[in-house]
Structure formats: C-alpha cells, structure tokens
Design a protein around this motif. Structure first.
Motif, short mmCIF file in Angstrom:
data_model
loop_
_atom_site.label_atom_id
_atom_site.label_comp_id
_atom_site.label_asym_id
_atom_site.label_seq_id
_atom_site.Cartn_x
_atom_site.Cartn_y
_atom_site.Cartn_z
N SER A 1 16.67 127.87 -89.28
CA SER A 1 15.74 128.44 -88.30
C SER A 1 16.21 128.15 -86.88
O SER A 1 16.16 129.04 -86.02
N ILE A 2 16.65 126.95 -86.63
CA ILE A 2 17.12 126.57 -85.29
C ILE A 2 18.28 127.45 -84.86
O ILE A 2 18.30 128.01 -83.76
N ILE A 3 19.26 127.59 -85.74
CA ILE A 3 20.45 128.38 -85.40
C ILE A 3 20.08 129.86 -85.22
O ILE A 3 20.53 130.52 -84.28
N LEU A 4 19.22 130.37 -86.11
CA LEU A 4 18.82 131.78 -86.00
C LEU A 4 18.00 132.05 -84.74
O LEU A 4 18.22 133.04 -84.04
N GLU B 1 31.32 120.26 -75.69
CA GLU B 1 31.11 118.89 -76.18
C GLU B 1 29.65 118.47 -76.07
O GLU B 1 29.22 117.55 -76.74
N ARG B 2 28.89 119.16 -75.24
CA ARG B 2 27.52 118.73 -74.94
C ARG B 2 26.44 119.46 -75.72
O ARG B 2 25.31 118.99 -75.77
N ILE B 3 26.75 120.60 -76.33
CA ILE B 3 25.68 121.42 -76.90
C ILE B 3 24.92 120.75 -78.04
O ILE B 3 23.79 121.11 -78.31
N PHE B 4 25.52 119.77 -78.70
CA PHE B 4 24.84 119.07 -79.79
C PHE B 4 24.17 117.77 -79.33
O PHE B 4 23.63 117.03 -80.15
N SER C 1 16.68 127.56 -69.04
CA SER C 1 15.93 126.83 -68.02
C SER C 1 14.63 126.21 -68.53
O SER C 1 14.20 125.18 -68.04
N LYS C 2 13.99 126.81 -69.52
CA LYS C 2 12.69 126.31 -69.96
C LYS C 2 12.74 125.51 -71.26
O LYS C 2 11.71 125.14 -71.80
N GLU C 3 13.90 125.23 -71.76
CA GLU C 3 14.03 124.54 -73.05
C GLU C 3 14.21 123.04 -72.86
O GLU C 3 14.60 122.57 -71.79
N ARG C 4 13.95 122.30 -73.92
CA ARG C 4 14.08 120.84 -73.86
C ARG C 4 15.42 120.34 -74.38
O ARG C 4 15.80 119.22 -74.15
N GLY C 5 16.13 121.14 -75.17
CA GLY C 5 17.46 120.76 -75.60
C GLY C 5 17.51 119.90 -76.84
O GLY C 5 18.37 119.04 -76.97
N PHE C 6 16.59 120.12 -77.78
CA PHE C 6 16.61 119.34 -79.02
C PHE C 6 17.10 120.12 -80.23
O PHE C 6 17.46 119.54 -81.24
N GLY C 7 17.09 121.45 -80.17
CA GLY C 7 17.37 122.28 -81.33
C GLY C 7 18.70 121.99 -82.00
O GLY C 7 18.76 121.64 -83.19
N LEU C 8 19.79 122.14 -81.27
CA LEU C 8 21.11 121.94 -81.87
C LEU C 8 21.36 120.48 -82.20
O LEU C 8 22.09 120.17 -83.15
N LYS D 1 22.06 116.80 -86.71
CA LYS D 1 21.58 115.61 -87.42
C LYS D 1 21.27 115.94 -88.88
O LYS D 1 21.63 115.20 -89.79
N ILE D 2 20.60 117.07 -89.11
CA ILE D 2 20.25 117.49 -90.48
C ILE D 2 21.52 117.71 -91.30
O ILE D 2 21.62 117.26 -92.45
#
Length: 121
Positions: A12-15, A72-75, A83-90, A95-96
């Motif tokens: 779901s996160i990737i999609l 190197e930073r996207i994960f 701009s409005k995201e928190r940056g936890f998805g990837l 981690k999963i």
C-alpha cells in the motif's frame, strides 16, 4: 511465512507513493511479479530444506525521477520530497521488508521509477 497485514501495508505504501507521483491524465503505475527459482539444499543435521528462491514485486510509475542526491535518504524517517508529508512511508516499508528477510530497492531515471521488492520464499 510472511505477516500478511504487514506485507499489505508495505505494498500500500509503495502504491500510494506511486499514484501520488504521477500525472493523473497521462500517468501509469505497473505491477509485475517474478519468481526467481533458487537452489534447494538440505543442510546436515537440519530437518528443513534451505531455499534461496525469491518472489520479486516490481512497482513502476512514470512520475518524476528520484533525485540522485536524495537516493540515500528516501528510506530514512522524516524525509519527504512532498511538502505536506511526514516522511514515514518508505521508512516503514523498508523496515517491514527487512523484518521478512527481503530487500527493497529502487531504480529511477528521467521517465520512470521502479521499486523492487524481493521476498524470500
């Protein structure tokens, strides 16, 4: 064996990221699965067989490429190019996949981005 709920969350996160990055008039998201047959081996004094077979799930979109400077930073947690995201998805997705003994990688160029999920089976 996989945790079904976690793998569904990972996909779901990737999609969702893929759909958010495309132009909704001319964009696409493709999903491809590949089974990579590995070698089955019986290890001495161990009841179960060892297998290095993989299920690969490739999710591709034609949104903007991921900047090489950010690869190197996207994960990492709290990183987002939106701009409005928190940056936890990837971060959560990575981690999963690591909890399942797999890998999550990406390949991006000017006209497409692919996320490659590999799960041992």
């Amino acid at each position: 064996m996989v945790n079904k709920a976690k793998v569904i969350n990972l996909l779901s996160i990737i999609l969702i990221n893929s759909f958010e990055s495309i132009d909704h008039n001319h964009g696409y998201v493709k999903i491809k699965t590949i089974y990579q047959h590995g070698i089955n081996r019986k290890l001495p004094n161990i009841q179960t067989k060892f297998s290095n077979s993989l299920l690969c799930i490739i999710i591709e979109n034609n949104g903007p490429m991921i900047d090489v400077n950010n690869s190197e930073r996207i994960f990492l947690p709290f990183y987002s190019s939106k701009s409005k995201e928190r940056g936890f998805g990837l971060y959560i997705a990575k981690k999963i996949i690591l909890e399942h003994g797999g890998s999550l990688n990406f390949d991006s160029d000017y006209d497409r981005t692919k996320f490659i999920i590999s799960l041992p089976i």
